[in-house]
Write an enzyme that holds these catalytic residues in place. Structure first.
Site, PDB file in Angstrom:
ATOM      1  N   ALA A  31       0.865  -1.193   0.000  1.00  0.00           N
ATOM      2  CA  ALA A  31       0.000   0.000   0.000  1.00  0.00           C
ATOM      3  C   ALA A  31       0.899   1.239   0.000  1.00  0.00           C
ATOM      4  O   ALA A  31       0.761   2.134   0.836  1.00  0.00           O
ATOM      5  CB  ALA A  31      -0.955  -0.011   1.188  1.00  0.00           C
ATOM      6  N   LEU A  32       1.814   1.243  -0.945  1.00  0.00           N
ATOM      7  CA  LEU A  32       2.882   2.249  -0.939  1.00  0.00           C
ATOM      8  C   LEU A  32       2.341   3.648  -1.207  1.00  0.00           C
ATOM      9  O   LEU A  32       1.490   3.846  -2.063  1.00  0.00           O
ATOM     10  CB  LEU A  32       3.932   1.885  -1.997  1.00  0.00           C
ATOM     11  N   HIS A  33       2.838   4.604  -0.444  1.00  0.00           N
ATOM     12  CA  HIS A  33       2.450   6.008  -0.628  1.00  0.00           C
ATOM     13  C   HIS A  33       3.725   6.852  -0.724  1.00  0.00           C
ATOM     14  O   HIS A  33       4.841   6.304  -0.746  1.00  0.00           O
ATOM     15  CB  HIS A  33       1.540   6.468   0.513  1.00  0.00           C
ATOM     16  N   HIS A  36       6.592   6.077   1.647  1.00  0.00           N
ATOM     17  CA  HIS A  36       7.424   4.921   1.264  1.00  0.00           C
ATOM     18  C   HIS A  36       8.346   5.299   0.108  1.00  0.00           C
ATOM     19  O   HIS A  36       9.517   4.908   0.083  1.00  0.00           O
ATOM     20  CB  HIS A  36       6.561   3.750   0.776  1.00  0.00           C
ATOM     21  N   GLY A 148      10.725   4.798   8.353  1.00  0.00           N
ATOM     22  CA  GLY A 148      10.213   6.160   8.490  1.00  0.00           C
ATOM     23  C   GLY A 148      10.073   6.564   9.956  1.00  0.00           C
ATOM     24  O   GLY A 148       9.791   5.736  10.822  1.00  0.00           O
ATOM     25  N   SER A 186       0.116   7.866   5.490  1.00  0.00           N
ATOM     26  CA  SER A 186      -0.033   6.525   6.040  1.00  0.00           C
ATOM     27  C   SER A 186      -0.945   5.747   5.085  1.00  0.00           C
ATOM     28  O   SER A 186      -1.829   6.342   4.462  1.00  0.00           O
ATOM     29  CB  SER A 186      -0.710   6.610   7.412  1.00  0.00           C
ATOM     30  N   SER A 187      -0.710   4.440   5.015  1.00  0.00           N
ATOM     31  CA  SER A 187      -1.579   3.623   4.152  1.00  0.00           C
ATOM     32  C   SER A 187      -3.017   3.701   4.650  1.00  0.00           C
ATOM     33  O   SER A 187      -3.965   3.506   3.894  1.00  0.00           O
ATOM     34  CB  SER A 187      -1.112   2.176   4.162  1.00  0.00           C
ATOM     35  N   ARG A 188      -3.183   3.990   5.920  1.00  0.00           N
ATOM     36  CA  ARG A 188      -4.528   4.043   6.502  1.00  0.00           C
ATOM     37  C   ARG A 188      -5.300   5.293   6.054  1.00  0.00           C
ATOM     38  O   ARG A 188      -6.530   5.302   6.130  1.00  0.00           O
ATOM     39  CB  ARG A 188      -4.453   4.032   8.021  1.00  0.00           C
TER      40      ARG A 188
END
Ligand code: PAF
Length: 281
Positions: A31-33, A36, A148, A186-188
């Site tokens: 769930a790269l953002h 990342h 991170g 955040s992936s969230r």
């Protein structure tokens, strides 16, 4: 880009590399953002070979629902990585490949680093993180590994892990990357409604004011003030605010001049847990 899903194939590939090559590892759960991407870009700048692992590690989830809802976006993730550099090696094993028959954590003594904040609210979480990170470090044997600072407690625990296990690797902590409104990537965040994603900017805004107050007010007063701010906010529910020493993560008692402190926070927005932290001095 090379996509590898077994430990054996990864070992074989890495052992065929020249001895003098530097190797960067970026462990992720996918769930790269943009946060990342910043870690991977730095790893690409600093190493001739880069391995990005994508593995949703079951043993670090204390909440089964959270694990179930964790986004899995492999196709999009590979696109993100390909844009950064064509020579990245992606390691995406199955749970069975990493854990064989026994999906369980090792128990570590992290010298109290895991007893506060995330460790206190997410039982067993850091044993799970330690287990998978130790396995990845031993498998890849990187020169440097990148994490991170959003998960600042995790970063300190991983530094401790490499000390207690004598793993020869440089742990590189990278600054938090924020959305335009200040919310830490955040992936969230993807699971938040548009409205709550905006409202969640309040977390960083409050931390910044806490930092301003840190020069003149006591830590207790600041933590009380933060608690009041969230009590008055209808969208966000505070789980904890803690000012702690930056290296030992010991909760502050009285401010000491020669020590570095950070504020750590966990907040729920529509049942989605968000964390953040900020250096105060
Ligand atoms: O920070 C994360 O995404 C995870 O905790 C990590 C370090 C990849 C271990 O699963």
């Amino acid at each position: 880009m090379l996509l590898i899903d077994t430990r054996k194939e990864l070992r074989n590939h890495l052992s065929s590399l020249k001895k003098n090559e530097s190797l960067g590892l970026v462990p992720t759960m996918g769930a790269l953002h943009i946060g990342h991407a910043a870690l991977v870009k730095r790893a690409v700048q600093e190493n001739s070979v880069v391995v990005v692992s994508i593995f949703v590690n079951p043993t670090q989830f204390n909440n089964p629902e959270d694990l179930e809802n964790y986004p899995q976006t492999m196709v999009a993730d590979l696109k993100v990585l390909e844009k950064i550099a064509k020579h990245i090696i992606v390691f995406a094993p199955t749970v069975k490949e990493m854990y064989a028959e026994k999906v369980a954590s090792t128990t570590y003594d992290f010298d109290g680093l895991d007893k506060v904040m995330e460790g206190a609210f997410r039982e067993g979480h850091f044993d799970g993180v330690g287990t998978i990170v130790e396995a990845l470090l031993n498998l890849v044997e990187p020169t440097r590994a990148y994490f991170g600072e959003k998960d600042y407690q995790q970063l300190q625990i991983i530094r401790k892990l490499t000390q207690i296990r004598n793993i020869p690797v440089e742990i590189v902590g990278c600054p938090i990357v924020r959305e335009a409104n200040g919310l830490a990537f955040s992936s969230r965040n993807e699971r938040l409604s548009k409205n709550n994603r905006e409202e969640a900017a309040f977390i960083y805004k409050t931390l910044k004011t806490a930092k301003e107050k840190f020069g003149t007010e006591s830590a207790t007063d600041i933590m009380d003030w933060v608690t009041e701010q969230f009590e008055a906010n209808p969208y966000l529910e505070l789980e904890y605010i803690q000012i702690a020493q930056a290296d030992t993560l010991e909760p502050i008692v009285t401010k000491e001049n020669n020590k570095k402190y950070r504020a750590f926070i966990a907040v729920y927005a529509e049942g989605i847990r968000l964390i953040d932290n900020l250096a105060l001095n």
